[in-house]
Design a protein around this motif. Structure first.
Motif, mmCIF file in Angstrom:
data_model
loop_
_atom_site.group_PDB
_atom_site.id
_atom_site.type_symbol
_atom_site.label_atom_id
_atom_site.label_comp_id
_atom_site.label_asym_id
_atom_site.label_seq_id
_atom_site.Cartn_x
_atom_site.Cartn_y
_atom_site.Cartn_z
ATOM 1 N N GLY A 182 0.827 -1.210 0.000
ATOM 2 C CA GLY A 182 0.000 0.000 0.000
ATOM 3 C C GLY A 182 0.855 1.251 0.000
ATOM 4 N N LEU A 183 1.886 1.221 0.837
ATOM 5 C CA LEU A 183 2.777 2.374 0.968
ATOM 6 C C LEU A 183 3.461 2.679 -0.355
ATOM 7 C CD1 LEU A 183 3.854 4.174 3.321
ATOM 8 C CD2 LEU A 183 5.771 2.607 3.487
ATOM 9 N N ILE A 184 4.026 1.651 -0.969
ATOM 10 C CA ILE A 184 4.721 1.849 -2.250
ATOM 11 C C ILE A 184 3.727 2.279 -3.325
ATOM 12 C CG2 ILE A 184 6.031 0.678 -4.059
ATOM 13 C CD1 ILE A 184 7.103 -1.169 -1.755
ATOM 14 N N GLY A 185 2.553 1.630 -3.332
ATOM 15 C CA GLY A 185 1.544 1.966 -4.329
ATOM 16 C C GLY A 185 1.097 3.412 -4.236
ATOM 17 N N VAL A 186 0.866 3.878 -3.020
ATOM 18 C CA VAL A 186 0.414 5.257 -2.841
ATOM 19 C C VAL A 186 1.521 6.232 -3.253
ATOM 20 C CG1 VAL A 186 -0.331 6.959 -1.125
ATOM 21 C CG2 VAL A 186 -1.288 4.674 -1.082
ATOM 22 N N LEU A 187 2.770 5.882 -2.910
ATOM 23 C CA LEU A 187 3.890 6.748 -3.303
ATOM 24 C C LEU A 187 4.007 6.829 -4.827
ATOM 25 C CD1 LEU A 187 6.704 5.841 -0.748
ATOM 26 C CD2 LEU A 187 5.388 7.966 -0.899
ATOM 27 N N LEU A 188 3.909 5.663 -5.486
ATOM 28 C CA LEU A 188 4.000 5.634 -6.949
ATOM 29 C C LEU A 188 2.862 6.424 -7.581
ATOM 30 C CD1 LEU A 188 4.968 1.924 -7.736
ATOM 31 C CD2 LEU A 188 6.377 3.984 -8.004
ATOM 32 N N LEU A 189 1.678 6.261 -6.989
ATOM 33 C CA LEU A 189 0.503 6.956 -7.505
ATOM 34 C C LEU A 189 0.712 8.458 -7.428
ATOM 35 C CD1 LEU A 189 -2.266 5.975 -8.516
ATOM 36 C CD2 LEU A 189 -3.147 6.381 -6.232
ATOM 37 N N LYS A 190 1.297 8.901 -6.322
ATOM 38 C CA LYS A 190 1.529 10.340 -6.148
ATOM 39 C C LYS A 190 2.573 10.845 -7.134
ATOM 40 C CE LYS A 190 0.129 11.218 -1.413
ATOM 41 N NZ LYS A 190 0.555 11.298 -0.015
#
Lengths: 122, 190
Positions: A34-42
């Motif tokens: 989740g953390l990596i996904g949200v960072l990538l999304l941002k």
């Protein structure tokens, strides 16, 4: 959740007695993903949703004591019934009468909170 | 083909389902700014059924705006049906030896399925325990504004301090009841 047995009472008890890495593995890898996904999304998602709106991660309402006390109460229940709200729904889908009773209880508990909310420390 | 089928029936290891669950967080944000979490549905269901005359403020809002969330809960029910009935794993949960020993001390049979049969089925003990446990879960989850999915997964992976407090509370409460209450439940009811 069902396939990983995170909805299993046995797994939850095993977790609270630190007898297996299984549940901790699920939680940690879920948080990391989740953390990596949200960072990538941002970074690469141009901060837009599919509808073209800016992505906003909603902040949890402020407070401290309510999170700790609420968590404690939730945890006390979880340590007995071995089901948190997600699995309650899933096990209702599996036709469990016990899960239906837990759902009825959770609805009453939620309603009770709404009733006494203003008298609790937040 | 056979291996694909076997995969559907077998339990998935943590490193498959954990990342899948975690992936929901950015995915739901991307689809439309939605926070991955399930317990708000309990509130929506209260809001849906509250008669106008009762009028508890906390449940007076337009739950229809949140109907995606109810669809999500419906998905969890359907997922339970698919994974737990249609593609059910025929074997009991593959627990650690330590846990198996513990459960035999507690007088809990290791049956197939997800709950000990006394809790899963229609038994007096099951319904009473599950109902009152459910009250604690429902009350606590709203007091803390979220449950395991909303705090431990969404909250921690978006680095929210409040969620850390909630998770610490949840874990402390769970440790207490799993060590001091649950072990004695089964002998109480025979």
């Amino acid at each position: 959740m069902i396939k990983s047995e995170a909805a299993s009472w046995y797994r939850i008890m095993e977790m609270f007695h630190f007898q297996s890495f299984h549940m901790f593995g699920i939680m940690m890898s879920a948080i990391a993903t989740g953390l990596i996904g949200v960072l990538l999304l941002k970074r690469f998602g141009r901060l837009l949703t599919l509808d073209g709106e800016p992505i906003v991660v909603p902040d949890k309402p402020p407070g401290r004591i309510n999170y700790i006390l609420g968590g404690l109460i939730f945890g006390l229940g979880w340590g007995v019934i071995g089901l948190c709200p997600g699995p309650i729904f899933s096990l209702v889908g599996m036709g469990s009468i016990g899960a239906l009773a837990a759902l009825a209880g959770a609805l009453h508990g939620t309603w009770l909170y709404g009733l006494v909310k203003n008298r609790l420390p937040h | 083909m056979n291996t694909a089928l076997a995969w559907l029936y077998a339990p998935w290891p943590w490193y498959v389902s954990g990342p899948l669950i975690g992936l929901m967080v950015p995915l739901m944000l991307w689809i439309g700014n939605r926070s991955f979490g399930i317990s708000n549905n309990l509130r929506h269901m209260c809001a849906m059924t509250q008669p106008k005359s009762v009028g508890v403020d906390f449940f007076q809002y337009n739950w229809r705006e949140q109907s995606w969330s109810l669809v999500f809960a419906g998905g969890a029910v359907l997922g339970g049906f698919l994974a737990g009935i249609v593609f059910a794993n025929p074997n009991p949960v593959d627990l650690s030896v330590a846990a198996l020993t513990m459960f035999s001390y507690w007088n809990v049979p290791i049956a197939g399925g997800f709950l000990p049969p006394v809790l899963f089925d229609l038994t007096w003990m099951g319904v009473i325990v599950m109902f009152f446990g459910g009250i604690l879960v429902g009350f606590g989850t709203r007091y803390a504004s979220g449950c395991t999915s909303g705090h431990a997964i969404t909250g921690l992976s978006t680095l929210q301090l409040q969620s850390l407090f909630a998770v610490l509370g949840i874990f402390a409460g769970g440790l207490f009841s799993a060590h001091f209450i649950t072990p004695h439940l089964f002998s109480l009811f025979g």
